[in-house]
Design an enzyme around this catalytic site. Structure first.
Site, PDB file in Angstrom:
ATOM      1  N   CYS A   2       6.105   4.650  -2.538  1.00 16.47           N
ATOM      2  CA  CYS A   2       6.776   3.969  -3.611  1.00 16.47           C
ATOM      3  C   CYS A   2       6.544   4.852  -4.760  1.00 16.47           C
ATOM      4  O   CYS A   2       6.318   6.230  -4.635  1.00 16.47           O
ATOM      5  CB  CYS A   2       5.704   2.791  -4.550  1.00 16.47           C
ATOM      6  SG  CYS A   2       5.598   1.686  -2.847  1.00 16.47           S
ATOM      7  N   GLY A   3       7.256   4.503  -5.901  1.00 15.51           N
ATOM      8  CA  GLY A   3       7.499   5.658  -7.255  1.00 15.51           C
ATOM      9  C   GLY A   3       6.517   5.108  -8.237  1.00 15.51           C
ATOM     10  O   GLY A   3       6.767   3.925  -8.823  1.00 15.51           O
TER      11      GLY A   3
END
Length: 298
Positions: A2-3
């Site tokens: 994820c970011g």
């Protein structure tokens, strides 16, 4: 994968640019998670007007305009509203607790994504670029924001599974990684009467932190307790009305970078998210050490 992106503004002159700066960071993070995205915005008067509390919801049974009319009829009005993609935003001249209670009664089945005086959490499923447009993120103002792009691993691709998780007043968390013992801790929290909105492991971490904040711990202490209790790989960014903090797991498995200037503090999964920030060329840039809580106060 994820970011994560977060921006804490020290210079009031930058407050009008919060949304545009955060959108640039979010869209750079898009390829780290195209299933869902969300933002938590602090201090935007269009979302959290002075003298009013704000509650944001997803999965509302009726459109935002109709929901606002129901809340007016419940006596918490006059209610202001905004439809922000899959999120509906309501503000009223009532305490957050009173407005939250009215929302739960008027909108059965809706999931509250945030409540408080200074925070609005907007989130949903879909590509981050499209969601940023639906949120009108580029127009947002304020003093602090967090953003997340999700690649689903621990739970289904749903709006309730997207980040940020905000389960206490003016609190939110975003997370890259996974907690391996979240099911055990979920059962323990449920035995204490704590309820959950999703099957996502991040919500367990958010509920754990919110519990300790409610019991009097500060953010730094709550995150140290989380590190002691949770197993797995993680980078966490936690914000409250007055604080902004990051911590990584014991072996710092998930990437993170911090940049700091006199004007702002930023946290991201990768340096390229930070490249467009004003003054980045003179920023102090470092990777957070394992299980060290880095916290900044407003």
């Amino acid at each position: 994968m994820c970011g994560i992106a977060g921006l804490h503004l020290r210079d009031r002159a930058l407050h009008p640019q919060l949304g545009s700066l955060l959108q640039s960071m979010l869209c750079q993070a898009a390829e780290r998670g195209t299933d869902a995205a969300g933002v938590g915005l602090y201090g935007d008067p269009a979302l959290t007007p002075a003298g009013r509390s704000t509650v944001c919801v997803i999965d509302a049974p009726v459109p935002a305009e109709q929901a606002a009319a129901l809340l007016d009829a419940a006596g918490v009005g006059p209610v202001e509203f905004r439809a922000a993609g899959q999120t509906s935003v309501f503000s009223a001249p009532a305490s957050p607790e009173v407005l939250e209670t009215a929302v739960r009664a008027a909108l059965p089945g809706a999931v509250i994504t945030s409540r408080g005086d200074s925070l609005a959490v907007l989130k949903g499923t879909g590509h981050p670029d499209e969601l940023a447009t639906a949120f009108r993120l580029a127009d947002a103002t304020g003093y602090q924001g967090v953003a997340h792009t999700r690649m689903a691993t621990e739970s289904a691709v749903t709006s309730t599974g997207s980040h940020p998780y905000s389960v206490g007043p003016d609190q939110c968390m975003v997370h890259n990684g996974s907690f391996s013992n979240h099911a055990t801790i979920r059962r323990e929290l449920m035995a204490e009467g704590i309820t959950f909105d999703s099957q996502n492991d991040t919500e367990v971490g958010a509920r754990f932190v919110a519990k300790h904040l409610a019991e009097g711990a500060d953010v730094e202490k709550a995150l140290r307790l989380l590190c002691e209790r949770f197993d797995g790989f993680y980078t966490l960014l936690v914000a409250t009305e007055n604080s902004f903090a990051v911590v990584r797991d014991a072996i710092a498995c998930k990437p993170a970078v911090v940049a700091e200037t006199d004007a702002w503090v930023a946290v991201a999964s990768e340096y390229r998210y930070l490249a467009g920030l004003p003054g980045i060329e003179s920023a102090r840039i470092f990777e957070p050490e394992p299980e060290v809580v880095y916290a900044w106060e407003r």
